[in-house]
Design an enzyme around this catalytic site. Structure first.
Site, PDB file in Angstrom:
ATOM      1  N   SER A 116       0.776  -1.432  -0.771  1.00  0.00           N
ATOM      2  CA  SER A 116      -0.438  -0.343  -0.316  1.00  0.00           C
ATOM      3  C   SER A 116       1.177   0.830   0.239  1.00  0.00           C
ATOM      4  O   SER A 116       1.810   1.484   0.555  1.00  0.00           O
ATOM      5  CB  SER A 116      -0.701   0.171   1.218  1.00  0.00           C
ATOM      6  OG  SER A 116      -1.149   1.212   1.916  1.00  0.00           O
ATOM      7  N   TYR A 136      -1.222  -0.314   9.969  1.00  0.00           N
ATOM      8  CA  TYR A 136      -1.573  -0.969   9.267  1.00  0.00           C
ATOM      9  C   TYR A 136      -0.813  -0.420   8.287  1.00  0.00           C
ATOM     10  O   TYR A 136       0.239  -1.677   7.140  1.00  0.00           O
ATOM     11  CB  TYR A 136      -2.935   0.143   8.436  1.00  0.00           C
ATOM     12  CG  TYR A 136      -2.937  -0.104   6.692  1.00  0.00           C
ATOM     13  CD1 TYR A 136      -3.605  -1.241   6.592  1.00  0.00           C
ATOM     14  CD2 TYR A 136      -2.698   0.641   6.143  1.00  0.00           C
ATOM     15  CE1 TYR A 136      -4.640  -1.821   4.986  1.00  0.00           C
ATOM     16  CE2 TYR A 136      -2.948   0.251   4.810  1.00  0.00           C
ATOM     17  CZ  TYR A 136      -3.671  -0.916   4.491  1.00  0.00           C
ATOM     18  OH  TYR A 136      -4.054  -1.277   2.770  1.00  0.00           O
TER      19      TYR A 136
HETATM   20  P1  NAD Z   1     -11.817  -5.492  -0.032  1.00  0.00           P
HETATM   21  O1  NAD Z   1     -11.991  -5.331   2.033  1.00  0.00           O
HETATM   22  O2  NAD Z   1     -13.268  -5.267  -0.507  1.00  0.00           O
HETATM   23  O3  NAD Z   1     -11.410  -7.261   0.631  1.00  0.00           O
HETATM   24  C1  NAD Z   1     -10.746  -7.950   1.065  1.00  0.00           C
HETATM   25  C2  NAD Z   1     -10.694  -8.972   1.117  1.00  0.00           C
HETATM   26  O4  NAD Z   1      -9.756 -10.115   1.772  1.00  0.00           O
HETATM   27  C3  NAD Z   1     -11.780  -9.560   1.138  1.00  0.00           C
HETATM   28  O5  NAD Z   1     -12.642 -10.974   0.238  1.00  0.00           O
HETATM   29  C4  NAD Z   1     -11.844  -9.984   3.066  1.00  0.00           C
HETATM   30  O6  NAD Z   1     -12.833 -10.891   2.820  1.00  0.00           O
HETATM   31  C5  NAD Z   1     -10.847 -11.025   2.632  1.00  0.00           C
HETATM   32  N1  NAD Z   1     -10.036 -10.696   3.765  1.00  0.00           N
HETATM   33  C6  NAD Z   1      -9.883  -9.951   5.038  1.00  0.00           C
HETATM   34  N2  NAD Z   1      -9.649 -10.299   6.153  1.00  0.00           N
HETATM   35  C7  NAD Z   1      -9.493 -12.008   5.415  1.00  0.00           C
HETATM   36  C8  NAD Z   1      -8.906 -12.883   6.237  1.00  0.00           C
HETATM   37  N3  NAD Z   1      -8.548 -13.853   7.318  1.00  0.00           N
HETATM   38  N4  NAD Z   1      -8.547 -14.147   5.965  1.00  0.00           N
HETATM   39  C9  NAD Z   1      -9.184 -14.555   4.645  1.00  0.00           C
HETATM   40  N5  NAD Z   1      -9.801 -13.775   3.926  1.00  0.00           N
HETATM   41  C10 NAD Z   1      -9.203 -12.349   3.919  1.00  0.00           C
HETATM   42  O7  NAD Z   1     -10.947  -4.936   0.304  1.00  0.00           O
HETATM   43  P2  NAD Z   1     -10.102  -4.188  -0.718  1.00  0.00           P
HETATM   44  O8  NAD Z   1     -10.427  -3.032  -1.439  1.00  0.00           O
HETATM   45  O9  NAD Z   1     -10.183  -5.362  -2.315  1.00  0.00           O
HETATM   46  O10 NAD Z   1      -8.547  -4.883  -0.384  1.00  0.00           O
HETATM   47  C11 NAD Z   1      -7.309  -6.143  -1.086  1.00  0.00           C
HETATM   48  C12 NAD Z   1      -5.590  -5.453  -0.595  1.00  0.00           C
HETATM   49  O11 NAD Z   1      -5.735  -4.145  -1.444  1.00  0.00           O
HETATM   50  C13 NAD Z   1      -5.443  -5.502   0.826  1.00  0.00           C
HETATM   51  O12 NAD Z   1      -4.730  -6.317   1.012  1.00  0.00           O
HETATM   52  C14 NAD Z   1      -5.723  -3.805   1.348  1.00  0.00           C
HETATM   53  O13 NAD Z   1      -4.877  -3.591   2.618  1.00  0.00           O
HETATM   54  C15 NAD Z   1      -5.071  -3.532  -0.163  1.00  0.00           C
HETATM   55  N6  NAD Z   1      -5.382  -2.370  -0.405  1.00  0.00           N
HETATM   56  C16 NAD Z   1      -6.052  -1.667  -0.402  1.00  0.00           C
HETATM   57  C17 NAD Z   1      -6.733  -0.605  -1.422  1.00  0.00           C
HETATM   58  C18 NAD Z   1      -8.034   0.236  -1.387  1.00  0.00           C
HETATM   59  O14 NAD Z   1      -7.694   1.853  -0.880  1.00  0.00           O
HETATM   60  N7  NAD Z   1      -8.896  -0.633  -1.267  1.00  0.00           N
HETATM   61  C19 NAD Z   1      -5.251   0.343  -0.819  1.00  0.00           C
HETATM   62  C20 NAD Z   1      -3.744   0.161  -0.296  1.00  0.00           C
HETATM   63  C21 NAD Z   1      -3.694  -1.727  -0.574  1.00  0.00           C
END
Ligand code: NAD
Length: 300
Positions: free
Chosen positions: A190, A203
């Site tokens: 991130s 985080y």
């Molecule tokens: P989201 O909440 O839509 O999806 C997260 C996914 O991870 C979901 O499928 C959830 O069920 C799964 N998950 C969470 N905890 C879990 C666990 N303990 N075991 C198995 N699965 C688990 O969020 P997203 O935005 O799609 O995030 C995906 C990745 O991208 C994450 O690592 C997040 O930190 C990263 N990220 C997101 C953003 C953003 O702005 N959305 C920015 C930077 C990084």
């Protein structure tokens, strides 16, 4: 948050909101352009990942779900995990409905035995492992360091960092054991792993740890034909970002857009396209790298 934050927290978090909205100066409105091509309706039998076995953690929503669909549309067999079985099974059915091949496995990445079993089930089903998208992650409501509960710190580390480690560990073991050792692994870090944004220490530290782990993994396994890289997204339009907007008391995703140089948040597919490139032969000499996909977020 149900209670008003104390003055110290307000001061620290005000700083964060300032960071997030600084880009608004001089911009009348956030950029709402969404330059993502509509996805193909059916699976492309000659797609870039035709016949390949792909494993995705956190494939029930957001970026992971978009990745599962995109790899399947390009011909891959996709095993994905998440904790919400109903959502996972519904996603599997949707992929199958457009002609793709998918397998949902209920697994919590913070539990090593469940990760090991997930990797085993994927290799049993598809015979090998070509691509791993190490994506599962959570965030939590912001708090300054001196008010961060150790339970919150532990949960973020357990899921974001230990979960990514367990996935990498068992994926590499499977890739080394197959007849033709090799594969591609992309983990999700991130912009938080690169900068010191207020309110999100745990985080951000979990994501910085993924960047570090990836550099070591690339040093250890590149000679065995396993390429390991990361992507570092900025704000992406997913359920996580919607929750974050609520947690931070922001008006909506446009407040995150204001922090990006291009004044918009990404669509999940814009992250996924970069992940697919990293897993393709076109990125054959990219190893231990981190790709910022942030619309210029860290420039500001
Ligand atoms: P989201 O909440 O839509 O999806 C997260 C996914 O991870 C979901 O499928 C959830 O069920 C799964 N998950 C969470 N905890 C879990 C666990 N303990 N075991 C198995 N699965 C688990 O969020 P997203 O935005 O799609 O995030 C995906 C990745 O991208 C994450 O690592 C997040 O930190 C990263 N990220 C997101 C953003 C953003 O702005 N959305 C920015 C930077 C990084």
């Amino acid at each position: 948050m149900s209670t008003a934050p104390p003055a110290t927290r307000r001061a620290v978090l005000h700083g964060m909101a300032g960071t997030l909205t600084a880009g608004l100066a001089g911009a009348a409105t956030a950029n709402t352009q969404r330059p993502v091509q509509p996805a193909a309706e059916r699976v492309d039998p000659n797609g870039r990942f035709a016949g390949q076995a792909v494993l995705i953690t956190g494939g029930t929503s957001g970026i992971g779900k978009a990745a599962a669909y995109a790899f399947a549309r390009e011909g891959a067999k996709v095993a994905f995990c998440g904790r919400r079985a109903e959502l996972g099974q519904a996603n599997q059915r949707e992929v199958e409905a457009f002609g793709g091949e998918a397998l949902y496995v209920r697994a919590d990445v913070s539990d090593e035995a469940q990760v090991e079993s997930f990797v085993q089930q994927a290799t049993d089903a598809y015979g090998r492992l070509d691509v791993v998208f190490n994506n599962a992650g959570i965030d939590r409501p912001p708090s300054p360091i001196h008010e961060t509960e150790s339970a919150v710190f532990d949960e973020l580390m357990d899921i974001n960092f230990r979960g990514a480690f367990f996935t990498l560990k068992h994926a590499v073991a499977a890739m080394l054991a197959q007849d033709e050792p090799g594969g591609h692994i992309v983990s999700v870090a991130s912009v938080g792993g690169h900068r010191g944004y207020p309110g999100v220490m745990a985080y951000s530290a979990s994501k910085a740890a993924i960047l570090s782990m990836t550099r070591t993994a690339a040093s250890e396994y590149s000679a065995q034909n396993i390429r390991v890289n990361t992507v570092s997204p900025g704000p992406v339009d997913t359920p996580m970002l919607e929750r974050a907007a609520r947690d931070w008391g922001l008006e909506g995703l446009q407040d995150f857009a204001a922090g990006a140089a291009n004044q918009r948040v990404a669509q999940p597919e814009e992250v996924v396209r970069a992940v697919m490139w990293l897993c393709s032969p076109e990125a054959s000499y990219v190893c231990g790298a981190d790709l910022l996909i942030d619309g210029g977020y860290v420039l500001k």
